[in-house]
Design a protein around this motif. Structure first.
Motif, PDB file in Angstrom:
ATOM      1  N   ALA A   4       0.815  -1.218   0.000  1.00  0.00           N
ATOM      2  CA  ALA A   4       0.000   0.000   0.000  1.00  0.00           C
ATOM      3  C   ALA A   4       0.848   1.268   0.000  1.00  0.00           C
ATOM      4  N   ASN A   5       2.027   1.198   0.591  1.00  0.00           N
ATOM      5  CA  ASN A   5       2.858   2.393   0.748  1.00  0.00           C
ATOM      6  C   ASN A   5       4.159   2.358  -0.037  1.00  0.00           C
ATOM      7  N   ASP A   6       4.381   1.315  -0.800  1.00  0.00           N
ATOM      8  CA  ASP A   6       5.675   1.168  -1.460  1.00  0.00           C
ATOM      9  C   ASP A   6       5.471   0.542  -2.848  1.00  0.00           C
ATOM     10  N   ALA A   7       5.865   1.267  -3.885  1.00  0.00           N
ATOM     11  CA  ALA A   7       5.673   0.800  -5.263  1.00  0.00           C
ATOM     12  C   ALA A   7       6.451  -0.489  -5.536  1.00  0.00           C
ATOM     13  N   HIS A   8       7.640  -0.614  -4.945  1.00  0.00           N
ATOM     14  CA  HIS A   8       8.427  -1.840  -5.135  1.00  0.00           C
ATOM     15  C   HIS A   8       7.654  -3.054  -4.634  1.00  0.00           C
ATOM     16  N   TRP A   9       7.103  -2.951  -3.440  1.00  0.00           N
ATOM     17  CA  TRP A   9       6.351  -4.073  -2.877  1.00  0.00           C
ATOM     18  C   TRP A   9       5.066  -4.322  -3.641  1.00  0.00           C
ATOM     19  N   ALA A  10       4.468  -3.267  -4.172  1.00  0.00           N
ATOM     20  CA  ALA A  10       3.267  -3.439  -4.988  1.00  0.00           C
ATOM     21  C   ALA A  10       3.592  -4.243  -6.251  1.00  0.00           C
ATOM     22  N   ARG A  11       4.734  -3.954  -6.873  1.00  0.00           N
ATOM     23  CA  ARG A  11       5.154  -4.718  -8.056  1.00  0.00           C
ATOM     24  C   ARG A  11       5.457  -6.163  -7.690  1.00  0.00           C
ATOM     25  N   GLN A  12       6.146  -6.359  -6.569  1.00  0.00           N
ATOM     26  CA  GLN A  12       6.456  -7.718  -6.119  1.00  0.00           C
ATOM     27  C   GLN A  12       5.181  -8.498  -5.837  1.00  0.00           C
ATOM     28  N   ASP A  50       2.229  -8.036  -7.127  1.00  0.00           N
ATOM     29  CA  ASP A  50       1.603  -8.368  -8.401  1.00  0.00           C
ATOM     30  C   ASP A  50       2.325  -9.530  -9.082  1.00  0.00           C
ATOM     31  N   GLN A  51       3.651  -9.491  -9.084  1.00  0.00           N
ATOM     32  CA  GLN A  51       4.429 -10.555  -9.727  1.00  0.00           C
ATOM     33  C   GLN A  51       4.169 -11.900  -9.062  1.00  0.00           C
ATOM     34  N   TRP A  52       4.244 -11.945  -7.748  1.00  0.00           N
ATOM     35  CA  TRP A  52       4.045 -13.212  -7.040  1.00  0.00           C
ATOM     36  C   TRP A  52       2.611 -13.725  -7.194  1.00  0.00           C
ATOM     37  N   THR A  53       1.650 -12.792  -7.193  1.00  0.00           N
ATOM     38  CA  THR A  53       0.253 -13.190  -7.374  1.00  0.00           C
ATOM     39  C   THR A  53       0.050 -13.798  -8.761  1.00  0.00           C
ATOM     40  N   GLN A  54       0.629 -13.165  -9.780  1.00  0.00           N
ATOM     41  CA  GLN A  54       0.531 -13.706 -11.135  1.00  0.00           C
ATOM     42  C   GLN A  54       1.201 -15.073 -11.231  1.00  0.00           C
ATOM     43  N   GLN A  55       2.374 -15.213 -10.614  1.00  0.00           N
ATOM     44  CA  GLN A  55       3.057 -16.509 -10.630  1.00  0.00           C
ATOM     45  C   GLN A  55       2.190 -17.588  -9.998  1.00  0.00           C
ATOM     46  N   LEU A  56       1.604 -17.263  -8.849  1.00  0.00           N
ATOM     47  CA  LEU A  56       0.777 -18.248  -8.159  1.00  0.00           C
ATOM     48  C   LEU A  56      -0.449 -18.608  -8.990  1.00  0.00           C
ATOM     49  N   ASN A  57      -1.087 -17.608  -9.584  1.00  0.00           N
ATOM     50  CA  ASN A  57      -2.278 -17.856 -10.398  1.00  0.00           C
ATOM     51  C   ASN A  57      -1.973 -18.695 -11.637  1.00  0.00           C
ATOM     52  N   ASN A  58      -0.776 -18.555 -12.176  1.00  0.00           N
ATOM     53  CA  ASN A  58      -0.416 -19.248 -13.418  1.00  0.00           C
ATOM     54  C   ASN A  58       0.357 -20.554 -13.204  1.00  0.00           C
ATOM     55  N   LEU A  59       0.707 -20.851 -11.968  1.00  0.00           N
ATOM     56  CA  LEU A  59       1.502 -22.047 -11.675  1.00  0.00           C
ATOM     57  C   LEU A  59       0.662 -23.306 -11.885  1.00  0.00           C
ATOM     58  N   THR A  60       1.212 -24.240 -12.643  1.00  0.00           N
ATOM     59  CA  THR A  60       0.535 -25.516 -12.872  1.00  0.00           C
ATOM     60  C   THR A  60       1.500 -26.651 -12.547  1.00  0.00           C
ATOM     61  N   PRO A  61       0.966 -27.795 -12.148  1.00  0.00           N
ATOM     62  CA  PRO A  61       1.833 -28.923 -11.816  1.00  0.00           C
ATOM     63  C   PRO A  61       2.704 -29.392 -12.984  1.00  0.00           C
ATOM     64  N   SER A  62       2.272 -29.147 -14.193  1.00  0.00           N
ATOM     65  CA  SER A  62       3.042 -29.609 -15.354  1.00  0.00           C
ATOM     66  C   SER A  62       4.152 -28.646 -15.773  1.00  0.00           C
ATOM     67  N   ASP A  63       4.179 -27.447 -15.213  1.00  0.00           N
ATOM     68  CA  ASP A  63       5.196 -26.451 -15.580  1.00  0.00           C
ATOM     69  C   ASP A  63       6.409 -26.601 -14.665  1.00  0.00           C
ATOM     70  N   LYS A  64       7.219 -27.584 -14.982  1.00  0.00           N
ATOM     71  CA  LYS A  64       8.384 -27.908 -14.142  1.00  0.00           C
ATOM     72  C   LYS A  64       9.370 -26.749 -14.031  1.00  0.00           C
ATOM     73  N   ALA A  65       9.556 -25.993 -15.111  1.00  0.00           N
ATOM     74  CA  ALA A  65      10.502 -24.866 -15.094  1.00  0.00           C
ATOM     75  C   ALA A  65      10.026 -23.774 -14.134  1.00  0.00           C
ATOM     76  N   ALA A  66       8.741 -23.465 -14.162  1.00  0.00           N
ATOM     77  CA  ALA A  66       8.204 -22.435 -13.270  1.00  0.00           C
ATOM     78  C   ALA A  66       8.299 -22.877 -11.810  1.00  0.00           C
ATOM     79  N   ILE A  67       8.025 -24.130 -11.562  1.00  0.00           N
ATOM     80  CA  ILE A  67       8.114 -24.659 -10.194  1.00  0.00           C
ATOM     81  C   ILE A  67       9.559 -24.606  -9.715  1.00  0.00           C
ATOM     82  N   ALA A  68      10.478 -25.003 -10.569  1.00  0.00           N
ATOM     83  CA  ALA A  68      11.899 -24.959 -10.198  1.00  0.00           C
ATOM     84  C   ALA A  68      12.346 -23.529  -9.927  1.00  0.00           C
ATOM     85  N   ARG A  69      11.857 -22.567 -10.724  1.00  0.00           N
ATOM     86  CA  ARG A  69      12.216 -21.168 -10.520  1.00  0.00           C
ATOM     87  C   ARG A  69      11.747 -20.688  -9.149  1.00  0.00           C
ATOM     88  N   VAL A  70      10.533 -21.069  -8.774  1.00  0.00           N
ATOM     89  CA  VAL A  70      10.020 -20.692  -7.454  1.00  0.00           C
ATOM     90  C   VAL A  70      10.936 -21.245  -6.379  1.00  0.00           C
TER      91      VAL A  70
END
Length: 78
Positions: free
Chosen positions: A34-42, A44-64
């Protein structure tokens, strides 16, 4: 039970751990976003990653497990 029906418990645990890492980072970022643009971007990024994460995407899981888990470890050690 055919080969196709088998569940790899290790892969399921690895996927669920990735979900947990991202959820924890999201929980950490929410009050800061709410008070920091850096954290707002983070957040958003983590929320998008979580929403798009699938069990078959081994590369994305490994990146996490490599990148985001290291970020979480740094935050915990602060």
């Amino acid at each position: 039970m055919t080969e196709r029906d088998r569940i790899d418990i290790g892969a399921v645990a690895y996927f669920e751990a990735a979900q947990h890492i991202l959820s924890t980072l999201i929980g950490y970022a929410i009050p800061r976003a709410a008070n920091d643009a850096h954290w707002a971007r983070q957040l958003d990024q983590w929320t998008q990653q979580l929403n798009n994460l699938t069990p078959s995407d081994k590369a994305a899981i490994a990146r996490v497990h490599m990148v985001d888990a290291a970020t979480l470890a740094r935050l915990v050690s602060l």
